[in-house]
Enzyme design. Sequence first.
Site, PDB file in Angstrom:
ATOM      1  N   ASP A  34      30.829  53.154  31.720  1.00  0.00           N
ATOM      2  CA  ASP A  34      32.100  52.247  31.520  1.00  0.00           C
ATOM      3  C   ASP A  34      31.479  51.177  30.468  1.00  0.00           C
ATOM      4  O   ASP A  34      30.583  50.619  30.581  1.00  0.00           O
ATOM      5  CB  ASP A  34      32.253  51.412  32.862  1.00  0.00           C
ATOM      6  CG  ASP A  34      33.670  50.810  32.668  1.00  0.00           C
ATOM      7  OD1 ASP A  34      34.311  50.750  31.739  1.00  0.00           O
ATOM      8  OD2 ASP A  34      33.997  50.062  33.826  1.00  0.00           O
ATOM      9  N   ASP A  46      37.963  53.363  27.513  1.00  0.00           N
ATOM     10  CA  ASP A  46      36.579  52.920  27.594  1.00  0.00           C
ATOM     11  C   ASP A  46      35.673  53.441  28.957  1.00  0.00           C
ATOM     12  O   ASP A  46      34.910  52.704  29.161  1.00  0.00           O
ATOM     13  CB  ASP A  46      36.514  51.107  27.807  1.00  0.00           C
ATOM     14  CG  ASP A  46      37.491  50.680  28.881  1.00  0.00           C
ATOM     15  OD1 ASP A  46      38.076  51.617  29.589  1.00  0.00           O
ATOM     16  OD2 ASP A  46      37.455  49.611  29.242  1.00  0.00           O
ATOM     17  N   GLU A  47      36.098  54.331  29.444  1.00  0.00           N
ATOM     18  CA  GLU A  47      35.308  54.955  30.528  1.00  0.00           C
ATOM     19  C   GLU A  47      35.436  56.343  30.818  1.00  0.00           C
ATOM     20  O   GLU A  47      36.456  57.022  30.391  1.00  0.00           O
ATOM     21  CB  GLU A  47      35.627  54.335  31.804  1.00  0.00           C
ATOM     22  CG  GLU A  47      37.037  54.458  32.518  1.00  0.00           C
ATOM     23  CD  GLU A  47      37.269  53.815  33.752  1.00  0.00           C
ATOM     24  OE1 GLU A  47      36.263  53.914  34.606  1.00  0.00           O
ATOM     25  OE2 GLU A  47      38.494  53.312  33.980  1.00  0.00           O
TER      26      GLU A  47
END
EC number: 2.7.7.7
Length: 419
Positions: free
Chosen positions: A33, A127-128
């Site tokens: 993350d 973003d993860e």
Amino acid sequence: MGRNAALPAGYERFRVSAGHTPDDTGCGLLHVDMDAFFAAVELRTRPELVDKPVIVAGAGPRSVVTSANYPAREYGVRAAMPVAVARRLCPHGVFLPPTHGLYGEVSKGVMAIFRELTPLVEPLSLDEAFLDVSGALRRLGETPAGIAALIRRRVRAEHGITCSVGVASVKFVAKLASGMAKPDGVVVVPAGQTLSFLHPLPISALWGVGKKTEENLRRLGLATIADIAAAPLPRLRKAVGNAAAEHLHALAHGRDERGVVVDSPEKSLGAEHTFDTDQRDPRVLERELLRLSERVAESLRRRGLRGRTVSIKVRFADFRTITRARTLPAATDVARVIHSTAVGLLGEAVAGADVRLLGVRVEGLTGEAEPEQLTFDQPAPRWRDAEVAADVARSKFGSAAVRPASLLVPDPDPPRGEP
């Protein structure tokens, strides 16, 4: 490693630090993350702001926070918070507008790093992502924790941002661990210590426990994951239903059979817009539905997808939110069809009420090449041909090159950009 506020008391033994790496044998699942992703991307070119509270948000009076760096979070600022609230909490914060297109570009670069290490990558958002590195250990000559460290080094070196990594033997524990690793750290949950990691945590940490479920469980006196694990299944079923009870009981015992899903197909595509001032004029609302339908249809065609269910989301001035949906006789990627369906749904849902937000979504997606069911009320093919031609023109001359005539009328609430 920065602030360790996310790590509960007594959990320091799970954190990777100089000279200490927990046993990661059998822990082939990673959750990676990015830390304060949108803000971190912006700060790459604004290093003088790194230690100041920075908030990325739109400029509209009803914009919400896209991202806040860790100094801003110390003031209570969080993503999705109304900008007006963020300004009250952090009056000295630096507010930056989002840079459109930049975040997707950085995300692609980060995901490419993941895929160099293992083909088993499941992105959850920009973003993860989950990674299964079990099959890459011998090839890379690394342990799971070593791969986590490698990922962090490469993301920092190649993209100038940091990330946090959770390492575990099951998916949902890896995701919990990455949250505890923030910012810029690694937390490893040894397979043999999964239950000692889970059981002291509050029930809200379990995947799938929202506010209502938490309230139902707390009425039974269940406060921790250990309480869920110890509760008889019939008691859980009575509180939250059969499916949820089975799911939560398994998680509370550290069981999560889900593997990393590579290239998980998109289940829906949508777009929404928050008006700067509440709107009740049907012409304004229908024109916004057209704008949203155009965006959704273009996204569908770009991905080679069609959908059979059209839904709308309406948020009223009092923040009450409703959704309405209708399933079509045939899958579509045509804005005209999506818009006419959305307008029909809006007419059923809204009767002179002030509207704060409108959204359009197409669900039940299928590949474009699959056979379609012909219907008597299906629009003539020329509508789709015209929209495809407009796609080509926009790709060459910009998004404003070709638009429906009704969108050329001056809009009392013009749309603003979004990340």
